[in-house]
Design an enzyme around this catalytic site. Structure first.
Site, short mmCIF file in Angstrom:
data_model
loop_
_atom_site.label_atom_id
_atom_site.label_comp_id
_atom_site.label_asym_id
_atom_site.label_seq_id
_atom_site.Cartn_x
_atom_site.Cartn_y
_atom_site.Cartn_z
N CYS A 71 0.99 -3.14 -10.32
CA CYS A 71 1.38 -1.78 -10.85
C CYS A 71 2.64 -1.45 -9.99
CB CYS A 71 0.51 -0.67 -10.75
SG CYS A 71 -0.40 -0.49 -9.16
N CYS A 109 -1.04 -1.76 -15.82
CA CYS A 109 -2.17 -2.10 -15.45
C CYS A 109 -3.00 -2.74 -16.72
CB CYS A 109 -2.98 -1.56 -14.35
SG CYS A 109 -4.45 -2.14 -13.82
N ASP A 113 1.43 13.86 -1.73
CA ASP A 113 0.94 13.53 -2.79
C ASP A 113 0.45 12.01 -2.86
OD1 ASP A 113 -1.06 13.65 -5.38
OD2 ASP A 113 1.14 13.83 -6.40
N ASP A 114 -0.81 11.59 -3.24
CA ASP A 114 -1.32 10.03 -3.03
C ASP A 114 -0.33 9.18 -3.85
OD1 ASP A 114 -2.65 10.27 -5.62
OD2 ASP A 114 -4.09 11.37 -4.70
N CYS A 128 -14.74 2.93 -14.38
CA CYS A 128 -16.10 3.39 -14.30
C CYS A 128 -16.86 3.37 -12.85
CB CYS A 128 -16.94 2.85 -15.26
SG CYS A 128 -16.45 2.53 -16.87
#
Length: 499
Positions: free
Chosen positions: A488, A416, A379-380, A8
């Site tokens: 992760c 995660c 790509d990230d 959020c």
């Protein structure tokens, strides 16, 4: 890969000047944090006596219409929230901010993160016959705070204050959260002892007069500050409680309360740099854009593609890395994909089916830039592969000669439990193949290479430095406590997960 989910965005404002329109400031703040969650949004404001709220499902601009905003006129302080559900169902009951009555009056809460010991805390509340009405761990925080205040008020009412209450909660739960709590006349900004989730302080000023303070802001990121004529003051430190309140004469006060028990090694989330934070956000005194740019430069050095025609990317968060790769390699940067900004980020969609349908509407092809070209596509991150596979297929259908994937972060191999939706190892595409050659075949790409974990750390720490505003009385020089959560990537979690 645009498939990760971050909990959020939280935003709070306390006004010094009566001319400040609290609801309007929060609205623009939430617009600036919309990338952190598009499932629901809301705000609660206080005039110093009573609280008023609006909440709903969808984008901030869809919920907070002129008619709804008129209901929130006035007010001296308020908090807002934009949500993606990592805990709790995607429905109105779980929208934030949330509020409850306590022994010391009504409080409201906007929370970012995920409690790693939520089941223990939930059972603790239920054993005390405290009712829980939602599945959200944010409600657990709210009810525990209320219960601790009641305990203090019963035994030592004179010394009962919210600073002590919040510190006791922090001793019960160390990960993962940043939250803003509001009473009728105060805002409390709280960051967990590991610094896993970000939170910063801003000061907003009068138009054309930077010396005249109009109020204070708490925010998940500094990205909304420019739109409301605010400037970053500093970050909330790990384990710190910041109190903003109005004194009787209307002057603002900012009180810092370091948690004296905060001796943990830091575990800031690396994916704030990789993907979550907006590129113009400042983290640890450096721009996120610069870190991503350096990732691209390192990727060009460690994973070159010879005789390529162009470097491109999957927009938008991977654009800085693509530019870094292009400049380092001297291969021109050319767009091949156009992103439809009105669809929304696919990783913020609450289920797989919704994500998949969004991907098809999300991108357009610049076919003249694609035909017959040997393309390096940056790509990230690649998580499940749900985004990149159909895009590679589309590029090849448009006539791309070769497509070489370069990823500006390490392989994601582990789930995660601190606010990112990576539920199981089986879902992660890096765990479905034995080699990069097999991964390239699975993606239908000509080659795939990742940035190493060591190079990611190098990119993050390259320009980092600490100034006086990052040294908080009672905590001291925090430079020796720098650290990041790499769970992760490496499977090394900040704390032991007994369950």
């Amino acid at each position: 890969d645009m498939e990760l989910h971050e909990a959020c965005g939280v935003f709070g404002v306390l006004a010094k000047e009566p001319c400040v329109k609290i609801a309007e400031v929060i609205y623009h703040g939430l617009i600036g944090l919309q990338h952190r969650g598009q499932e629901s949004a809301g705000m609660i404001i206080s005039d110093g006596t009573t609280m008023k709220e609006i909440k709903g499902m969808g984008l901030v601009s869809h919920i907070m219409t002129d008619e709804m905003m008129d209901r929130l006129s006035g007010g001296k302080l308020g908090i807002g929230h934009t949500r993606y559900s990592t805990q709790g169902a995607s429905d109105l009951a779980n929208c934030q901010p949330i509020s409850t009555e306590t022994f010391r009056g009504r409080i409201a809460l906007a929370h970012n993160g995920q409690l790693i010991n939520k089941d223990h805390l939930r059972n603790q509340l239920l054993s005390q016959d405290i009712k829980l009405t939602t599945e959200s761990d944010s409600e657990i925080i709210l009810k525990i705070l209320a219960a601790i205040m009641l305990k203090y008020s019963n035994y030592d009412p004179e010394s009962a204050d919210w600073m002590k209450v919040i510190e006791e909660f922090m001793n019960q739960s160390v990960l993962s959260y940043s939250f803003i709590m509001m009473t009728r006349d105060r805002l409390y900004g709280v960051r967990d002892p590991y610094g896993n989730r970000p939170l910063c302080i801003g000061r907003f000023h009068a138009e054309g007069d930077t010396t005249r303070t109009m109020g204070w802001i708490l925010s998940s990121e500094s990205s909304p500050f420019l739109s409301i004529s605010a400037k970053l003051w500093r970050e909330v430190q790990p384990g710190e409680i910041v109190c903003l309140h109005l004194s009787d004469n209307g002057d603002e006060n900012l009180i810092s309360h370091p948690n004296q028990n905060c001796t943990n090694k830091l575990a800031s989330c690396l994916f704030e740099y990789v993907y979550f934070s907006r590129s113009d956000t400042i983290l640890e005194n450096q721009m996120v854009y610069s870190v991503r740019f350096r990732c691209g430069q390192l990727l060009a050095i460690k994973a070159p593609v010879y005789n390529a025609d162009l470097v491109s990317c999957i927009p938008n968060s991977s654009t800085p890395a693509a530019l870094g790769y292009s400049i380092q390699s001297t291969i021109p940067y050319v767009q091949v994909l156009i992103r439809n900004t009105y669809v929304g980020r696919t990783f913020i969609q609450p289920n797989h089916q919704t994500r998949q349908s969004s991907i098809k509407r999300k991108f357009g092809l610049l076919t003249e830039n694609i035909l017959g070209k040997k393309i390096i596509l940056i790509d990230d991150s690649i998580v499940r592969g749900n985004t990149i596979i159909p895009l590679i297929q589309a590029l090849k259908s448009a006539g791309a000669k070769e497509i070489h994937i370069r990823v500006a972060s390490p392989p994601v191999r582990h789930p995660c439990f601190m606010g990112i939706d990576i539920p199981t190892q089986d879902e992660l595409i890096a765990n479905k193949v034995a080699s990069l050659t097999q991964l390239a075949k699975k993606l239908d790409a000509d080659s795939v290479e990742y940035l190493s974990y060591q190079d990611l750390l190098l990119a993050v720490q390259n320009d980092m430095y600490f100034t006086d505003c990052f040294i908080i009385k009672g905590i001291g020089d925090n430079s020796h406590r720098r650290g990041y959560c790499s769970a992760c990537f490496t499977g090394e979690y900040p704390v032991s997960l007994d369950w």
